[in-house]
Design an enzyme around this catalytic site. Structure first.
Site, PDB file in Angstrom:
ATOM      1  CE1 TYR A 131       5.872  -4.089  -0.847  1.00 25.96           C
ATOM      2  CE2 TYR A 131       6.428  -4.978   1.310  1.00 25.96           C
ATOM      3  CZ  TYR A 131       5.989  -3.937   0.525  1.00 25.96           C
ATOM      4  OH  TYR A 131       5.688  -2.739   1.097  1.00 25.96           O
ATOM      5  CB  ILE A 177       1.105  -5.631   0.293  1.00 25.64           C
ATOM      6  CG1 ILE A 177       0.701  -5.243   1.713  1.00 25.64           C
ATOM      7  CG2 ILE A 177       2.516  -5.166  -0.031  1.00 25.64           C
ATOM      8  CD1 ILE A 177       1.551  -5.873   2.804  1.00 25.64           C
ATOM      9  CG  PHE A 234       9.895  -3.276   7.169  1.00 24.84           C
ATOM     10  CD1 PHE A 234       9.146  -2.614   6.224  1.00 24.84           C
ATOM     11  CD2 PHE A 234       9.335  -4.373   7.814  1.00 24.84           C
ATOM     12  CE1 PHE A 234       7.865  -3.031   5.894  1.00 24.84           C
ATOM     13  CE2 PHE A 234       8.055  -4.800   7.491  1.00 24.84           C
ATOM     14  CZ  PHE A 234       7.317  -4.120   6.533  1.00 24.84           C
ATOM     15  CG  ASP A 235       7.661   2.161   6.225  1.00 21.62           C
ATOM     16  OD1 ASP A 235       8.076   3.255   6.687  1.00 21.62           O
ATOM     17  OD2 ASP A 235       6.909   2.087   5.239  1.00 21.62           O
ATOM     18  CG  PHE A 245       2.095  -4.246   8.134  1.00 21.52           C
ATOM     19  CD1 PHE A 245       2.909  -3.163   7.834  1.00 21.52           C
ATOM     20  CD2 PHE A 245       2.108  -5.342   7.287  1.00 21.52           C
ATOM     21  CE1 PHE A 245       3.715  -3.175   6.709  1.00 21.52           C
ATOM     22  CE2 PHE A 245       2.912  -5.366   6.159  1.00 21.52           C
ATOM     23  CZ  PHE A 245       3.716  -4.279   5.868  1.00 21.52           C
ATOM     24  CE1 TYR A 297       4.111   1.411   7.402  1.00 22.60           C
ATOM     25  CE2 TYR A 297       2.552   3.147   6.855  1.00 22.60           C
ATOM     26  CZ  TYR A 297       3.762   2.517   6.657  1.00 22.60           C
ATOM     27  OH  TYR A 297       4.646   3.001   5.730  1.00 22.60           O
TER      28      TYR A 297
END
Length: 188
Positions: free
Chosen positions: A96, A70, A50-51, A113, A39
Site C-alpha cells: 500500500y 496491490i 488483518f484479512d 500473504f 488468501y
C-alpha cells in the site's frame, strides 16, 4: 516449503511455494486474466492477521494487470498456477505504501500473504475467442477419435475377413478329407 524467489529483483516481492500445483495446471494469461484466490494477509512485524477469506470460505476475484489490487499481487499471481499455494512477502512500495492504505494496515508495513490460486477464467469480452478456440480444439479431438475409431473398425473388418478365409480353408480341407474317405469306401 520451497526457497523464496525474488520476483522483482530488488527483494520487494518474494514468493515461497507452500504447495506445488499439478504439472498440467493452468496459469493466468492474457486470455485467462480473471483469477479467484483464497488468501490470508498478515502484518510481518506483528504476525497479526488483518484479512482472510478463510473465515467465511469465500474467494476473492480480480483481473490481473489492471491495478485493481496491490502491485505485489499483480506480479506474484502471474507466476502461479491453479492449485498452487504460495507465501508472498511484499515490501511497502509493492503493497500500500503511503497511499490508499486501509486503516488497519500501517502504510510502511511489510505484508505477508498466503495465497491459493483457485481458478483462472477468461475476461468478459474475450471469452468468445476462447470459447471458439476451445470448440475448435474439441472438434479436432473429435475428428482424431473418429479417425482412430474408423481405423479400429477397418482393422476389425480385416481380422474378421482373415478369420472367415481361414475358416473357409479349414472347412475346404475337412471337406476334401471327407470326400477322400468316401471315395476310398466306394472303390472297395
Amino acid at each position: 516449503m520451497g526457497n523464496p524467489i525474488d520476483l522483482t529483483g530488488d527483494g520487494g516481492v518474494t514468493k515461497t511455494v507452500v504447495r506445488s500445483p499439478k504439472p498440467d495446471a493452468v496459469a493466468p494469461s492474457d486470455s485467462l486474466s480473471l483469477v479467484d484466490v483464497h488468501y490470508e494477509g498478515i502484518l510481518a512485524e506483528s504476525g497479526e492477521v488483518f484479512d482472510t477469506t478463510h473465515e467465511d470460505n469465500t474467494v476473492f476475484s480480480f483481473e490481473i494487470g489492471t491495478g485493481s489490487v496491490i502491485k505485489a499481487w499483480d506480479i506474484a499471481l502471474k507466476t502461479m498456477k491453479v492449485g498452487e499455494v504460495a507465501k508472498i512477502t511484499c515490501k511497502p512500495e509493492y503493497a500500500y505504501g503511503s497511499a490508499d492504505s486501509p486503516p488497519e494496515i500501517p502504510p510502511e508495513a511489510t505484508l505477508i500473504f498466503e495465497v491459493e490460486l483457485v481458478a483462472c477464467r477468461p475476461r468478459k469480452g474475450s471469452s468468445l475467442s476462447i470459447v471458439s478456440d476451445e470448440k475448435a480444439r474439441l472438434e479436432e479431438l473429435k475428428k482424431q477419435r473418429e479417425m482412430v475409431a474408423a481405423n479400429k473398425e477397418e482393422e476389425k473388418k480385416k481380422r474378421e475377413e482373415a478369420k472367415a478365409a481361414a475358416a473357409a480353408r479349414i472347412q475346404a480341407k475337412l471337406d476334401a478329407k471327407k470326400n477322400q474317405g468316401k471315395g476310398k469306401g466306394k472303390s472297395k
